[in-house]
Design a protein around this motif. Structure first.
Motif, PDB file in Angstrom:
ATOM      1  N   UNK B 236       8.778 -27.545  12.322  1.00  0.00           N
ATOM      2  CA  UNK B 236       7.440 -27.419  12.904  1.00  0.00           C
ATOM      3  C   UNK B 236       7.488 -26.531  14.145  1.00  0.00           C
ATOM      4  N   UNK B 237       8.522 -26.786  14.921  1.00  0.00           N
ATOM      5  CA  UNK B 237       8.664 -26.134  16.206  1.00  0.00           C
ATOM      6  C   UNK B 237       8.892 -24.634  16.064  1.00  0.00           C
ATOM      7  N   UNK B 238       9.621 -24.235  15.015  1.00  0.00           N
ATOM      8  CA  UNK B 238       9.967 -22.818  14.842  1.00  0.00           C
ATOM      9  C   UNK B 238       9.057 -22.117  13.830  1.00  0.00           C
ATOM     10  N   UNK B 239       8.086 -22.830  13.264  1.00  0.00           N
ATOM     11  CA  UNK B 239       7.241 -22.235  12.233  1.00  0.00           C
ATOM     12  C   UNK B 239       6.552 -20.968  12.719  1.00  0.00           C
ATOM     13  N   UNK B 240       6.524 -19.973  11.861  1.00  0.00           N
ATOM     14  CA  UNK B 240       5.928 -18.681  12.245  1.00  0.00           C
ATOM     15  C   UNK B 240       4.442 -18.796  12.558  1.00  0.00           C
ATOM     16  N   UNK B 241       3.762 -19.690  11.817  1.00  0.00           N
ATOM     17  CA  UNK B 241       2.302 -19.721  11.912  1.00  0.00           C
ATOM     18  C   UNK B 241       1.785 -20.853  12.803  1.00  0.00           C
ATOM     19  N   UNK B 242       2.666 -21.438  13.606  1.00  0.00           N
ATOM     20  CA  UNK B 242       2.233 -22.545  14.449  1.00  0.00           C
ATOM     21  C   UNK B 242       1.219 -22.061  15.499  1.00  0.00           C
ATOM     22  N   UNK B 243       0.479 -23.010  16.026  1.00  0.00           N
ATOM     23  CA  UNK B 243      -0.531 -22.680  17.022  1.00  0.00           C
ATOM     24  C   UNK B 243       0.107 -22.701  18.419  1.00  0.00           C
ATOM     25  N   UNK B 244      -0.104 -21.658  19.198  1.00  0.00           N
ATOM     26  CA  UNK B 244       0.431 -21.624  20.559  1.00  0.00           C
ATOM     27  C   UNK B 244      -0.533 -22.355  21.489  1.00  0.00           C
ATOM     28  N   UNK B 245       0.014 -23.186  22.381  1.00  0.00           N
ATOM     29  CA  UNK B 245      -0.843 -23.917  23.309  1.00  0.00           C
ATOM     30  C   UNK B 245      -0.580 -23.455  24.741  1.00  0.00           C
ATOM     31  N   UNK B 246      -1.587 -23.549  25.583  1.00  0.00           N
ATOM     32  CA  UNK B 246      -1.367 -23.209  26.994  1.00  0.00           C
ATOM     33  C   UNK B 246      -0.310 -24.144  27.593  1.00  0.00           C
TER      34      UNK B 246
END
Lengths: 276, 276, 276, 276
Positions: B236-246
């Motif tokens: 999950x942590x390294x997934x390419x399409x994960x959402x970036x959070x502030x």
């Protein structure tokens, strides 16, 4: 996981290790020193090391002398143990028997000094500690022997390969320049104007060696005059009203002053060989 | 006056010490090593040291093994001399007798390594030399004992107090970043794009320790994910399409990868305590 | 006292000016633009300028076109006023009459652009704005005239004396290098490996001009091959398996590629004279 | 190809443009100025610009006055041409007719100043040139009008968005600090010790604005005292024997002194709004 905690602290809190004072920590400096050398944990070790350094800084000369005598006596080699480990190593040489010998042959105070040095900013404090030792230990064989350990470690740390040579100029930071004024040992610098006359003209140069762990502290510096021919006297060279010449015309570089800035690094080879 | 010559050379010529090849200098590495440890002059010492380092670098594994065996045997302690110096020190402790003991109890190869380290850039070469030694010395008691001396000196030089923690980001120099790609040991980095996903997003961090004498070589680095709550998996942590959070929303910092970059620093405490 | 407030904010709060969105501020971009040119206060002006820049960035091409047309028409010179001010200046030349003429002869949109530029980071935004204008304004005389004002100001700000030439190497920050990959216009760079082949070898050089207000944005860069004799073809020069030669052996420097990185600076003299 | 030549020179020779003296070049400053504005070539333009700047610097006040009068008269707008270009633009507005008007409405001396600014280091020279103009031109309408052109360009170049705010401390370079001593206009600084009292204590701050093209020249600086409550007088605040307090205890920041360093930037908005 102790380094991780250290790293986390460095990165996210930017809090320096808070030195516990010797009194607060309920122990004398001697107890803390034995605890530091004996202990395994790096994180608690950092706090102990910081407590020793700040406790030491608060001592008067009598207290410092007592601290040094404790190191000299209680943290010396134990000849019987050295002999025993040596015999075993000689009979059955191996990694383990060599390690046991090396451990026995090195006085614990060396490891103490190395562990003190893990505290950020400790290197300068240890250099100043050795300056105290040189001053207070004269004529006391135990303290003179202790000094050999300080000197051994400092010589290793202030190895020529770790030093950085930097030009000192009128564009250098003022807090470094004021040390040049303070440390000039050969031809005293009277004022900022006098300093400026030695740094700013096109035919003057100044260089100093620095150690990365003490970036604001020049260790040794030299003042250079670029000249055409040889100066008749040092007075000519330092005269206020002398004529400045373009550096390109010079054919001689006169190193007219060399000053060692750190009494605590006396006898360390980078210094002695330069001064002799 | 040798340091002065060195300083003059550094300042005005900017010529690096020109290493004399072992052949040119008419000596084997062993002869050069004995010359370096025995010699007094610092200036000629620098040239000898440089010649040893460049001669060593040109050796194949067999040659390196032979060089290490020479150090292990010819530059070891002499038990009889240690014993004798110890007896004298025990009987009449003084600065001089302590120095004689300390000198006898330390194998000459330690002084050799310290003198090699005076050459600019030598620290990295010595770290690589130890990596060779660890690889070639396995199972050979003499070489394992020799390694203890390397380790002893490197632990002193790579003291936590000398290391600098620097953030690694997408704004770091490419020649440092390519080492991050090469050294990542836990979750391999496939490409520059993969690297970028670990460095550039607002909720990712990376930090490395550096030594001032090897400013371009990360020693150890950690990769951090700032998160809200706990990641369900490293995927999950390294997934390419994960959402970036502030970063401000994060309440957890996950240290998801720690890599030691220098095989030649294996076992040095800064590394082991971080990895355990 | 407005600059003081600005300074206080910069120093103690480190808060950037918070752009008010056009909607929040209850005004269209046109209203904000007139307010900015008319207003006297510098502090409220900064907020207005930031609101215009962020409002503009959120527009689609139709909206941008409308904004440019507003500038072209509503913020143009008024020929009658120019004529009147000119007559007065000609009759009674003085500081005041000259100022009135100069004010009348310069379209208010120039002052608008200068005031927008006071926002930190605005210079890059204005360069991108002009890139939009060049794209959208082709064939529309009003917008082409408006572009002359942008060009006039950018040419003054990107004056050769303000630009800094910096070498680009494999030690440059990755976020700058990725722009070199993106902008190379002559011989495309395929990958980071390809980039490395153009930067790292001893016989390759790369240089770029930067503006201090856009420190991460190369404006123009050249790639150079140091050679002995003349290359037979560009293919030879870029071949993966070519032999690298020491820079000292070179007798020729081939500038084999020159790329302008900023479409918004097209026609600014530093670029055109280099490319022609 | 002229910029390429410039780039080549910058990169490989590191030779600065060699200013030709006005005499050598066989022309008066006026001739050189007309040549620079008229000329197209950028490379020869640089040499001409450098010749004008060095020629100007060698003039006495009478010579400078004559130079300014030449700019004011010979490089002014031509009202008839402005009128003509304006009529054509009004009748047939287009990119070309707008450019012709803009060119006619701007006095050639503005382009001259911009071209002078291409020489490395010229910005500071132009600021000093304007200081001369302010001093020499008082009461002469032509020179006061000329000053409006200098002011117009300097205001554009010293735009708030281009300035950098930097803290000034006891760690700042001495050659910058001596300018702080020299320029302090409100409460004179007597000596380096006095300066140190204003910079080094934990409850004192100093900040200055710099322009990237004059990195060693503070443009304006403020001195700040962090206090608890309000100072009773400026004397209390500057007293040699006052008690230094930790910055954390402060609840008030007193901006007790603001000094403009560059007479040549008088009236430029960043300064005037701060001082008022």
């Amino acid at each position: 996981m102790t380094m991780l905690a250290d790293l986390l602290a460095s990165v996210f809190d930017r809090r320096r290790v808070r030195p516990v004072s010797a009194r607060q920590s309920g122990g004398t400096l001697a107890e803390l020193a034995h605890e530091l050398v004996g202990g395994a944990g790096e994180a608690s070790g950092l706090a102990t090391a910081a407590a020793i350094l700040s406790g030491y800084a608060a001592l008067d000369d009598a207290g410092k002398g007592a601290f040094f005598r404790m190191l000299a006596v209680e943290m010396n080699i134990d000849p019987d143990k050295v002999r025993e480990a040596l015999d075993i190593y000689e009979t059955t040489p191996s990694k383990d028997t060599y390690r046991d010998f090396a451990t026995a042959a090195e006085p614990p105070r060396q490891e103490l000094i190395r562990r003190l040095n893990r505290v950020p900013g400790a290197t300068g404090a240890l250099v100043r500690m050795r300056a105290d030792l040189l001053r207070l230990g004269r004529g006391e064989p135990d303290l003179e022997a202790l000094d050999l350990d300080f000197r051994h470690l400092l010589a290793s740390w202030f190895n020529r390969g770790f030093l950085v040579l930097r030009p000192i100029s009128w564009e250098s930071p003022a807090h470094v320049l004021e040390k040049i004024i303070a440390y000039e040992a050969v031809h005293a610098i009277d004022s900022w104007d006098d300093l400026r006359r030695r740094l700013e003209p096109a035919d003057r140069r100044c260089f100093a060696f620095f150690h990365p762990a003490m970036p604001d502290e020049p260790l040794i510096f030299v003042e250079v005059a670029l000249m055409r021919g040889i100066a008749q006297s040092i007075q000519t060279l330092l005269a206020e009203d002398r004529e400045v010449r373009p550096a390109e015309e010079a054919d001689t570089a006169v190193f007219y002053s060399i000053s060692n800035c750190q009494p605590g690094l006396a006898g360390i080879s980078f210094g002695s060989s330069l001064i002799k």
